[in-house]
Design a protein around this motif. Structure first.
Motif, PDB file in Angstrom:
ATOM      1  N   ARG A 100       0.859  -1.183   0.000  1.00 40.94           N
ATOM      2  CA  ARG A 100       0.000   0.000   0.000  1.00 40.94           C
ATOM      3  C   ARG A 100       0.897   1.236   0.000  1.00 40.94           C
ATOM      4  N   PHE A 101       0.513   2.229  -0.771  1.00 42.54           N
ATOM      5  CA  PHE A 101       1.342   3.425  -0.863  1.00 42.54           C
ATOM      6  C   PHE A 101       0.513   4.587  -1.392  1.00 42.54           C
ATOM      7  N   ALA A 102       0.980   5.802  -1.101  1.00 45.50           N
ATOM      8  CA  ALA A 102       0.406   7.005  -1.696  1.00 45.50           C
ATOM      9  C   ALA A 102       1.064   7.235  -3.045  1.00 45.50           C
ATOM     10  N   LEU A 103       0.319   7.832  -3.972  1.00 40.64           N
ATOM     11  CA  LEU A 103       0.799   7.981  -5.343  1.00 40.64           C
ATOM     12  C   LEU A 103       0.495   9.390  -5.840  1.00 40.64           C
ATOM     13  N   VAL A 104       1.528  10.043  -6.364  1.00 38.95           N
ATOM     14  CA  VAL A 104       1.387  11.405  -6.889  1.00 38.95           C
ATOM     15  C   VAL A 104       1.979  11.435  -8.288  1.00 38.95           C
ATOM     16  N   GLY A 105       1.235  11.979  -9.236  1.00 37.82           N
ATOM     17  CA  GLY A 105       1.732  12.049 -10.613  1.00 37.82           C
ATOM     18  C   GLY A 105       1.541  13.417 -11.220  1.00 37.82           C
ATOM     19  N   HIS A 106       2.436  13.749 -12.116  1.00 43.20           N
ATOM     20  CA  HIS A 106       2.380  15.010 -12.858  1.00 43.20           C
ATOM     21  C   HIS A 106       2.228  14.698 -14.343  1.00 43.20           C
ATOM     22  N   ASP A 107       1.282  15.374 -15.026  1.00 44.19           N
ATOM     23  CA  ASP A 107       1.180  15.270 -16.482  1.00 44.19           C
ATOM     24  C   ASP A 107       0.978  13.810 -16.899  1.00 44.19           C
ATOM     25  N   ARG A 108       1.860  13.240 -17.699  1.00 40.59           N
ATOM     26  CA  ARG A 108       1.697  11.830 -18.106  1.00 40.59           C
ATOM     27  C   ARG A 108       1.671  10.912 -16.888  1.00 40.59           C
ATOM     28  N   GLY A 109       2.518  11.196 -15.926  1.00 39.58           N
ATOM     29  CA  GLY A 109       2.529  10.394 -14.710  1.00 39.58           C
ATOM     30  C   GLY A 109       1.222  10.490 -13.948  1.00 39.58           C
ATOM     31  N   ALA A 110       0.523  11.631 -14.058  1.00 36.20           N
ATOM     32  CA  ALA A 110      -0.767  11.773 -13.398  1.00 36.20           C
ATOM     33  C   ALA A 110      -1.816  10.878 -14.055  1.00 36.20           C
ATOM     34  N   LEU A 111      -1.720  10.687 -15.363  1.00 38.34           N
ATOM     35  CA  LEU A 111      -2.650   9.782 -16.044  1.00 38.34           C
ATOM     36  C   LEU A 111      -2.397   8.340 -15.622  1.00 38.34           C
ATOM     37  N   VAL A 112      -1.130   7.989 -15.422  1.00 35.56           N
ATOM     38  CA  VAL A 112      -0.788   6.663 -14.907  1.00 35.56           C
ATOM     39  C   VAL A 112      -1.316   6.514 -13.480  1.00 35.56           C
ATOM     40  N   ALA A 113      -1.150   7.554 -12.671  1.00 36.45           N
ATOM     41  CA  ALA A 113      -1.625   7.514 -11.294  1.00 36.45           C
ATOM     42  C   ALA A 113      -3.143   7.381 -11.240  1.00 36.45           C
ATOM     43  N   PHE A 114      -3.834   8.096 -12.092  1.00 35.38           N
ATOM     44  CA  PHE A 114      -5.297   8.003 -12.180  1.00 35.38           C
ATOM     45  C   PHE A 114      -5.733   6.573 -12.484  1.00 35.38           C
ATOM     46  N   ARG A 115      -5.078   5.952 -13.455  1.00 36.56           N
ATOM     47  CA  ARG A 115      -5.415   4.577 -13.811  1.00 36.56           C
ATOM     48  C   ARG A 115      -5.085   3.616 -12.671  1.00 36.56           C
ATOM     49  N   ALA A 116      -3.962   3.854 -11.985  1.00 38.53           N
ATOM     50  CA  ALA A 116      -3.616   3.010 -10.840  1.00 38.53           C
ATOM     51  C   ALA A 116      -4.664   3.126  -9.743  1.00 38.53           C
ATOM     52  N   GLY A 117      -5.177   4.325  -9.516  1.00 33.05           N
ATOM     53  CA  GLY A 117      -6.191   4.517  -8.498  1.00 33.05           C
ATOM     54  C   GLY A 117      -7.475   3.767  -8.799  1.00 33.05           C
ATOM     55  N   LEU A 118      -7.842   3.704 -10.092  1.00 34.35           N
ATOM     56  CA  LEU A 118      -9.048   2.976 -10.486  1.00 34.35           C
ATOM     57  C   LEU A 118      -8.820   1.471 -10.502  1.00 34.35           C
ATOM     58  N   ASP A 119      -7.660   1.049 -10.974  1.00 31.71           N
ATOM     59  CA  ASP A 119      -7.384  -0.387 -11.112  1.00 31.71           C
ATOM     60  C   ASP A 119      -6.950  -1.046  -9.816  1.00 31.71           C
ATOM     61  N   HIS A 120      -6.342  -0.274  -8.909  1.00 31.54           N
ATOM     62  CA  HIS A 120      -5.753  -0.839  -7.693  1.00 31.54           C
ATOM     63  C   HIS A 120      -6.182  -0.048  -6.452  1.00 31.54           C
ATOM     64  N   PRO A 121      -7.488   0.060  -6.206  1.00 34.91           N
ATOM     65  CA  PRO A 121      -7.949   0.867  -5.072  1.00 34.91           C
ATOM     66  C   PRO A 121      -7.514   0.315  -3.718  1.00 34.91           C
ATOM     67  N   GLU A 122      -7.216  -0.980  -3.675  1.00 33.85           N
ATOM     68  CA  GLU A 122      -6.766  -1.582  -2.426  1.00 33.85           C
ATOM     69  C   GLU A 122      -5.294  -1.281  -2.152  1.00 33.85           C
ATOM     70  N   THR A 123      -4.603  -0.740  -3.143  1.00 34.91           N
ATOM     71  CA  THR A 123      -3.169  -0.500  -3.049  1.00 34.91           C
ATOM     72  C   THR A 123      -2.842   0.985  -2.896  1.00 34.91           C
ATOM     73  N   VAL A 124      -3.529   1.833  -3.625  1.00 33.52           N
ATOM     74  CA  VAL A 124      -3.266   3.280  -3.608  1.00 33.52           C
ATOM     75  C   VAL A 124      -4.087   3.919  -2.489  1.00 33.52           C
ATOM     76  N   THR A 125      -3.398   4.417  -1.469  1.00 35.43           N
ATOM     77  CA  THR A 125      -4.089   4.958  -0.290  1.00 35.43           C
ATOM     78  C   THR A 125      -4.512   6.408  -0.468  1.00 35.43           C
ATOM     79  N   HIS A 126      -3.704   7.186  -1.167  1.00 38.14           N
ATOM     80  CA  HIS A 126      -3.962   8.601  -1.425  1.00 38.14           C
ATOM     81  C   HIS A 126      -3.466   8.892  -2.834  1.00 38.14           C
TER      82      HIS A 126
END
Length: 292
Positions: A100-126
């Motif tokens: 489990r971890f918090a995830l912060v993304g900028h620009d392209r990385g933010a789109l990856v972070a968004f997808r991680a939040g939807l696909d892995h809600p049990e993993t991404v805490t913030h």
């Protein structure tokens, strides 16, 4: 000259599907993963990461296809889908012992972070998002002459061949134009850092184009499927975006509210490269997110 984040260990770790990622790791405490944007590498977090490392284990990685990470051939549309890149992040964190971890993304990385939040809600805490809207919404709000600011999105959406050739033949001018146009404070990206970004981008043209091409195809399909299913981000979300005022042409906060019920939407006077231009502000926003 190879630049790094002072005080951080630089290593390679396994992502998904046999891809290896380059990462810089520092600090101790609960884990925070930082994902860079375009046309950058993990180096964009050099100021914010050191601030957060006083309280957290901070992991800055180069996305697949960027920087010193592997650049697999785009043999199919899924290779550079944000879903695959999000799986990289989860795999890399697991290799470090973080389920489990918090995830912060900028620009392209933010789109990856968004997808991680939807696909892995049990993993991404913030979830922290900097200066984008989701892929599906991005294409919906681009229209008329105002879409000219995103010409590169349309260029790299074209079939393989011409975009790669055009960009390769003018790599420094192409990638450098975005640094020049998007930096609110050019001094925030000094010459050695700018040169590092340009070298890394010029060496990654096919994979960068493949990343953008995925956002005009498979990424839209994944976002639409989640929208149709009523999926939302289950964790606290902070979005920081430039203050464009009325010229933006749409309500970015409302766009994000549809995806993130627990939303803190903020505007900044910094330019697009806000982690480099306003690191104290961005580090504070991340700390406040993690306290929610």
């Amino acid at each position: 000259m190879t630049l790094g984040i002072p005080g951080f260990d630089h290593t390679r770790l396994p992502g998904a599907d046999g891809v290896e990622l380059s990462a810089a790791i520092g600090g101790t405490g609960s884990p925070v993963v930082l994902l860079h944007g375009f046309p950058q590498t993990h180096l964009m977090w050099r100021h914010v990461a050191r601030r957060l490392a006083t309280e957290h284990t901070v992991i800055c990685l180069d996305l697949r296809g960027y920087g010193a990470s592997d650049k697999p051939a785009a043999t199919g549309p899924d290779v550079y889908a944000k879903r695959a890149m999000a799986a990289d992040v989860v795999s890399l964190a697991a290799a470090l012992g973080h389920d489990r971890f918090a995830l912060v993304g900028h620009d392209r990385g933010a789109l990856v972070a968004f997808r991680a939040g939807l696909d892995h809600p049990e993993t991404v805490t913030h979830l922290g998002i900097m200066d984008v809207v989701p892929t599906l919404d991005m294409w919906n709000v681009l229209h008329g002459v105002s879409a000219a600011v995103g010409y590169h999105l349309f260029l790299m959406a074209q079939p393989p061949g011409l975009p790669e050739t055009l960009i390769t033949n003018s790599a420094d001018a192409f990638f450098g134009s975005f640094i020049d146009a998007w930096a609110g404070d050019p001094a925030a990206i000094p010459d050695p850092v700018r040169a590092a970004y340009l070298r890394a981008s010029a060496a990654a043209v096919p994979s960068i184009v493949a990343d953008y091409r995925a956002s005009a195809g498979v990424d839209i399909a994944h976002d639409q499927a989640d929208l149709d299913a009523g999926s939302q981000l289950a964790m606290p979300v902070t979005v920081v975006q430039q203050d464009w005022g009325a010229q933006l042409g749409y309500d970015a906060a409302q766009v994000w509210k549809a995806w993130a019920p627990d939303l803190d939407h903020r505007l900044t006077s910094a330019g697009h490269f806000m982690a480099e231009e306003a690191p104290d502000e961005i580090a504070a926003a991340v700390r406040e997110l993690l306290a929610r």
